[in-house]
Write an enzyme that holds these catalytic residues in place. Structure first.
Site, PDB file in Angstrom:
ATOM      1  N   CYS A 191       2.754  -1.472   6.752  1.00  0.00           N
ATOM      2  CA  CYS A 191       1.778  -1.183   5.709  1.00  0.00           C
ATOM      3  C   CYS A 191       0.647  -2.208   5.782  1.00  0.00           C
ATOM      4  CB  CYS A 191       2.450  -1.239   4.342  1.00  0.00           C
ATOM      5  SG  CYS A 191       1.303  -0.985   2.992  1.00  0.00           S
ATOM      6  N   MET A 192      -0.552  -1.720   6.041  1.00  0.00           N
ATOM      7  CA  MET A 192      -1.721  -2.603   6.083  1.00  0.00           C
ATOM      8  C   MET A 192      -2.822  -2.084   5.153  1.00  0.00           C
ATOM      9  SD  MET A 192      -1.977  -3.671  10.108  1.00  0.00           S
ATOM     10  CE  MET A 192      -2.573  -2.109  10.711  1.00  0.00           C
TER      11      MET A 192
END
Length: 169
Positions: free
Chosen positions: A116-117
């Site tokens: 998750c970015m």
């Protein structure tokens, strides 16, 4: 939002100029040359700072990237496969970096082990198209993710060091 050490790291990574993706023919070849130059410089800087933490290579077309990344915790090296595809809309869309063997072990990950970015990295990427490339994704995306998530996963017992798991059999 970015600390001084990160700013220094970023300043040492060459920025890219060519706005081209995998469908852009010769422009994509030019972009790939810039990507490799930037990655080589980033890895070289990391080695000089005794902070070497990943290896990447790509397929011939430069559309599929794979390799290893590692994180040192309590003097133990934890190594993971890393992979990602270059999106058709690259560089407008950042690559989604995946660590497949960690799939399902943390909430900060999407299906298939994609890290998750969204909250921190993607807005920064968007403001820096086409200057940011793969080296920047590693420095601003995967690096900080590993630093936060791996110690937590080790603490929770979701990741075991390979030597310890082999000796406990």
């Amino acid at each position: 939002m970015v600390d001084e050490a990160t700013k220094k790291t970023l300043a040492a990574i060459p920025l890219l100029k060519t706005k081209a993706g995998p469908r852009d023919g010769k422009d994509w070849v030019d972009r790939l040359k810039e990507e490799y130059t930037s990655l080589i410089k980033y890895v070289s800087n990391n080695k000089e700072a005794d902070n070497d933490w990943f290896r990447l290579e790509s397929n011939k077309e430069g559309t599929r990237w794979f390799g290893k990344c590692w994180y040192i915790h309590n003097l133990l090296k934890y190594e993971f496969d890393v992979e990602f595809d270059i999106p058709i809309t690259y560089p407008t869309t950042a690559p989604e970096i995946a660590l497949p063997e960690l799939d399902g072990k943390t909430a900060k990950m999407y299906r298939g082990g994609k890290i998750c970015m969204t909250d921190h990295f993607k807005p920064l990427w968007g403001r820096n198209v086409p200057r940011f490339g793969i080296a920047h994704a590693m420095a601003l995306g995967l690096g900080p993710w590993l630093a936060v998530e791996i110690p937590d996963l080790i603490e929770k017992g979701l990741i075991k060091h390979k030597d310890k798991s082999e000796s406990s059999r």
